[in-house]
Enzyme design. Sequence first.
Site, PDB file in Angstrom:
ATOM      1  CG  ASP A   1       1.748  -2.567   3.773  1.00 53.50           C
ATOM      2  OD1 ASP A   1       1.764  -2.171   2.597  1.00 53.50           O
ATOM      3  OD2 ASP A   1       1.936  -3.749   4.096  1.00 53.50           O
TER       4      ASP A   1
ATOM      5  CD  GLU B   1       0.479  -7.894   5.840  1.00 54.64           C
ATOM      6  OE1 GLU B   1      -0.042  -9.011   5.920  1.00 54.64           O
ATOM      7  OE2 GLU B   1       1.697  -7.730   5.699  1.00 54.64           O
ATOM      8  CG  ASN B   2       1.914  -4.786   8.775  1.00 57.11           C
ATOM      9  OD1 ASN B   2       2.542  -4.430   7.795  1.00 57.11           O
ATOM     10  ND2 ASN B   2       1.989  -6.026   9.246  1.00 57.11           N
TER      11      ASN B   2
ATOM     12  CG  HIS C   1       1.639 -10.295   9.002  1.00 54.17           C
ATOM     13  ND1 HIS C   1       2.323 -11.114   9.874  1.00 54.17           N
ATOM     14  CD2 HIS C   1       2.586  -9.535   8.372  1.00 54.17           C
ATOM     15  CE1 HIS C   1       3.627 -10.863   9.792  1.00 54.17           C
ATOM     16  NE2 HIS C   1       3.804  -9.926   8.882  1.00 54.17           N
TER      17      HIS C   1
ATOM     18  CG  HIS D   1       0.937  -8.196   0.778  1.00 52.75           C
ATOM     19  ND1 HIS D   1       0.774  -6.926   1.277  1.00 52.75           N
ATOM     20  CD2 HIS D   1       1.478  -8.925   1.793  1.00 52.75           C
ATOM     21  CE1 HIS D   1       1.170  -6.885   2.533  1.00 52.75           C
ATOM     22  NE2 HIS D   1       1.621  -8.081   2.866  1.00 52.75           N
TER      23      HIS D   1
END
Length: 259
Positions: free
Chosen positions: A8, A39-40, A68, A151
Amino acid sequence: MRVLLVGDIVGKPGRNAFTKVAAQMKSEGRVDFIIANGENAAAGRGPTPEMANALIGAGADVVTLGDHAWDAKEMVAGIDLEERIIRPANFPKGSPGKGFVRVDTPEGPLTVVQLVGRVFMQPSYDCPFQTVDRMLKGMLSSDKAIFVDFHGEASSERMAMGRFLDGRVSAVFGTHTHCQTSDETVFDNGTAYITDLGMTGPKDSVLGREVEPVLAKFLTGVPHKFEVAKGKPTLEGALVDVDMKTGKAEAIERIRIEV
């Protein structure tokens, strides 16, 4: 073929670390293909399409998202503009984007699938086990090299997925919890596995966030704003060697690179 799996990516420090390491490893011929979980990437939240595309420009062949995925409203429409940005395949019916992509390489096509877990996650997600089973028996039945980003929150759910897919895909790797595990292995039937790749972001942090606000929240119960931490970033992930003709993994190596 050697595939780099990147844990991530968190905020600007993570993006900078990925850009530096990915470009160097590709230019030196140390990796042939890169799958990065982004995703972050936007200050610890879901990226905009422009930000995800920048990761592709920096060396990622595929960018996976996660729970997210829709933090940035632009991604709802923008995800369909670039097929190499994918979201979990078991998102509810009607979700934009898609849950897998085939990418042509000099050694043949490589398929990347993403799934999201349901344990301690949103109950609206479809069953990841049944979803991937249908895909492997249907649209992906002829694919050889298949990499699955699972995930999820629960280690047990990710471990179960690895066992469920052993011999059916090239690799199953966990993302989401930002804590790299030391259980990398190649199962008996040829599937590489690791419960969590870890995090690409600021090393001195709590899951990529500034330490003090997180401690204050735990100590007092009072909400605090969790900013992405500053300081020296680290890229965490794994390297997987795969036989593109058979789809079997030959080796997996956990990596941690301070930038």
